[in-house]
Design a protein around this motif. Structure first.
Motif, PDB file in Angstrom:
ATOM      1  N   GLU A   1       0.813  -1.216   0.000  1.00  0.00           N
ATOM      2  CA  GLU A   1       0.000   0.000   0.000  1.00  0.00           C
ATOM      3  C   GLU A   1       0.845   1.264   0.000  1.00  0.00           C
ATOM      4  O   GLU A   1       0.426   2.308  -0.480  1.00  0.00           O
ATOM      5  N   LYS A   2       2.023   1.191   0.610  1.00  0.00           N
ATOM      6  CA  LYS A   2       2.812   2.412   0.735  1.00  0.00           C
ATOM      7  C   LYS A   2       4.267   2.128   1.094  1.00  0.00           C
ATOM      8  O   LYS A   2       4.592   1.070   1.644  1.00  0.00           O
ATOM      9  N   HIS A   3       5.085   3.121   0.782  1.00  0.00           N
ATOM     10  CA  HIS A   3       6.457   3.181   1.295  1.00  0.00           C
ATOM     11  C   HIS A   3       6.429   4.154   2.460  1.00  0.00           C
ATOM     12  O   HIS A   3       5.809   5.221   2.364  1.00  0.00           O
ATOM     13  N   ILE A   4       7.114   3.814   3.556  1.00  0.00           N
ATOM     14  CA  ILE A   4       7.118   4.724   4.708  1.00  0.00           C
ATOM     15  C   ILE A   4       8.547   5.106   5.093  1.00  0.00           C
ATOM     16  O   ILE A   4       9.491   4.403   4.772  1.00  0.00           O
ATOM     17  N   PHE A   5       8.653   6.247   5.759  1.00  0.00           N
ATOM     18  CA  PHE A   5       9.946   6.815   6.171  1.00  0.00           C
ATOM     19  C   PHE A   5      10.886   6.977   4.973  1.00  0.00           C
ATOM     20  O   PHE A   5      12.089   6.736   5.077  1.00  0.00           O
ATOM     21  N   THR A   6      10.299   7.414   3.866  1.00  0.00           N
ATOM     22  CA  THR A   6      11.115   7.546   2.656  1.00  0.00           C
ATOM     23  C   THR A   6      12.125   8.685   2.766  1.00  0.00           C
ATOM     24  O   THR A   6      13.134   8.674   2.059  1.00  0.00           O
ATOM     25  N   ALA A   7      11.873   9.638   3.677  1.00  0.00           N
ATOM     26  CA  ALA A   7      12.830  10.737   3.869  1.00  0.00           C
ATOM     27  C   ALA A   7      14.144  10.203   4.437  1.00  0.00           C
ATOM     28  O   ALA A   7      15.180  10.853   4.338  1.00  0.00           O
ATOM     29  N   ASP A   8      14.086   9.015   5.002  1.00  0.00           N
ATOM     30  CA  ASP A   8      15.227   8.408   5.677  1.00  0.00           C
ATOM     31  C   ASP A   8      15.895   7.341   4.804  1.00  0.00           C
ATOM     32  O   ASP A   8      16.774   6.617   5.253  1.00  0.00           O
ATOM     33  N   LYS A   9      15.449   7.236   3.558  1.00  0.00           N
ATOM     34  CA  LYS A   9      15.922   6.131   2.716  1.00  0.00           C
ATOM     35  C   LYS A   9      17.402   6.262   2.371  1.00  0.00           C
ATOM     36  O   LYS A   9      17.991   7.328   2.505  1.00  0.00           O
ATOM     37  N   GLY A  10      17.989   5.161   1.913  1.00  0.00           N
ATOM     38  CA  GLY A  10      19.380   5.179   1.485  1.00  0.00           C
ATOM     39  C   GLY A  10      19.542   5.989   0.204  1.00  0.00           C
ATOM     40  O   GLY A  10      18.571   6.228  -0.522  1.00  0.00           O
ATOM     41  N   ASP A  11      20.784   6.384  -0.072  1.00  0.00           N
ATOM     42  CA  ASP A  11      21.020   7.223  -1.259  1.00  0.00           C
ATOM     43  C   ASP A  11      21.406   6.388  -2.474  1.00  0.00           C
ATOM     44  O   ASP A  11      21.713   6.928  -3.525  1.00  0.00           O
ATOM     45  N   TYR A  12      21.377   5.085  -2.333  1.00  0.00           N
ATOM     46  CA  TYR A  12      21.874   4.218  -3.398  1.00  0.00           C
ATOM     47  C   TYR A  12      20.764   3.609  -4.254  1.00  0.00           C
ATOM     48  O   TYR A  12      21.003   2.724  -5.069  1.00  0.00           O
ATOM     49  N   TYR A  13      19.516   4.061  -4.043  1.00  0.00           N
ATOM     50  CA  TYR A  13      18.417   3.534  -4.850  1.00  0.00           C
ATOM     51  C   TYR A  13      17.324   4.590  -4.970  1.00  0.00           C
ATOM     52  O   TYR A  13      17.281   5.538  -4.179  1.00  0.00           O
ATOM     53  N   GLU A  14      16.460   4.396  -5.947  1.00  0.00           N
ATOM     54  CA  GLU A  14      15.272   5.220  -6.113  1.00  0.00           C
ATOM     55  C   GLU A  14      14.053   4.332  -5.919  1.00  0.00           C
ATOM     56  O   GLU A  14      14.114   3.126  -6.167  1.00  0.00           O
ATOM     57  N   ILE A  15      12.958   4.960  -5.487  1.00  0.00           N
ATOM     58  CA  ILE A  15      11.703   4.227  -5.360  1.00  0.00           C
ATOM     59  C   ILE A  15      10.886   4.567  -6.599  1.00  0.00           C
ATOM     60  O   ILE A  15      10.472   5.709  -6.781  1.00  0.00           O
ATOM     61  N   ALA A  16      10.688   3.597  -7.447  1.00  0.00           N
ATOM     62  CA  ALA A  16      10.084   3.902  -8.747  1.00  0.00           C
ATOM     63  C   ALA A  16       8.965   2.932  -9.113  1.00  0.00           C
ATOM     64  O   ALA A  16       8.703   2.668 -10.282  1.00  0.00           O
ATOM     65  N   ASP A  17       8.301   2.380  -8.100  1.00  0.00           N
ATOM     66  CA  ASP A  17       7.264   1.410  -8.412  1.00  0.00           C
ATOM     67  C   ASP A  17       5.862   2.002  -8.425  1.00  0.00           C
ATOM     68  O   ASP A  17       4.875   1.297  -8.618  1.00  0.00           O
ATOM     69  N   GLY A  18       5.748   3.333  -8.176  1.00  0.00           N
ATOM     70  CA  GLY A  18       4.444   3.974  -8.243  1.00  0.00           C
ATOM     71  C   GLY A  18       3.604   3.789  -6.993  1.00  0.00           C
ATOM     72  O   GLY A  18       2.499   4.335  -6.897  1.00  0.00           O
ATOM     73  N   VAL A  19       4.079   3.031  -6.030  1.00  0.00           N
ATOM     74  CA  VAL A  19       3.350   2.863  -4.770  1.00  0.00           C
ATOM     75  C   VAL A  19       3.503   4.156  -3.949  1.00  0.00           C
ATOM     76  O   VAL A  19       4.608   4.714  -3.911  1.00  0.00           O
ATOM     77  N   PRO A  20       2.418   4.662  -3.341  1.00  0.00           N
ATOM     78  CA  PRO A  20       2.486   5.933  -2.611  1.00  0.00           C
ATOM     79  C   PRO A  20       3.611   5.955  -1.568  1.00  0.00           C
ATOM     80  O   PRO A  20       3.899   4.940  -0.932  1.00  0.00           O
ATOM     81  N   GLN A  21       4.216   7.142  -1.431  1.00  0.00           N
ATOM     82  CA  GLN A  21       5.329   7.313  -0.499  1.00  0.00           C
ATOM     83  C   GLN A  21       4.937   8.263   0.631  1.00  0.00           C
ATOM     84  O   GLN A  21       4.293   9.272   0.399  1.00  0.00           O
ATOM     85  N   ARG A  22       5.359   7.925   1.823  1.00  0.00           N
ATOM     86  CA  ARG A  22       5.123   8.793   2.986  1.00  0.00           C
ATOM     87  C   ARG A  22       6.480   9.104   3.614  1.00  0.00           C
ATOM     88  O   ARG A  22       7.189   8.204   4.027  1.00  0.00           O
TER      89      ARG A  22
END
Ligand SMILES: [Zn+2]
Length: 129
Positions: free
Chosen positions: A107-128
């Motif tokens: 349903e969602k990606h969470i804590f995306t502000a804290d994600k690693g710098d070595y990847y992008e989230i590109a699956d279209g699932v909502p990000q929080r």
């Protein structure tokens, strides 16, 4: 996903810890926080259910990550299977540990502000953040 009527079965890598989830499964998400990234090696995908709906076999060790939550993992193989906030009556379990078919959709990606710098989230699932 709520009330999908499915009995979910999961286990750690070696099988010493297994679990069954029957009931109200919600909140399938991928967590990008630094704790989940360290614990899992990347991101941690989980959903949660009432504690009473999660039946654990075996003896996970509980690591008290912070004042507010603990994480359960297998002491033999190290699989990170559970997350539980002290003040909630729900428990999160690892989606990656489940047998297919799960009937679950993220349903969602969470804590995306804290994600690693070595990847992008590109699956279209909502990000929080
Ligand atoms: Zn194990």
């Amino acid at each position: 996903m709520k009330g999908n009527g499915r009995v979910l079965k999961g286990r750690c890598n070696c099988g010493a810890v297994s679990f069954i989830v029957e009931g109200d499964v919600q909140g399938a998400s991928v967590c990008h926080c630094s704790q989940c990234r360290r614990q899992s090696g990347h991101t941690w995908a989980s959903a949660h259910a009432p504690v009473s709906a999660v039946k654990i076999s075996g003896a996970p060790r509980w690591y008290h990550t912070s004042e507010t939550a603990r994480r359960g993992f297998c002491t033999t193989c190290g699989s990170f299977l559970f997350w539980k906030a002290h003040d909630e009556d729900r428990m999160s379990f690892a989606l990656g540990a489940l047998e297919a078919p799960t009937g679950i959709t993220l349903e969602k990606h969470i804590f995306t502000a804290d994600k690693g710098d070595y990847y992008e989230i590109a699956d279209g699932v909502p990000q929080r953040p």
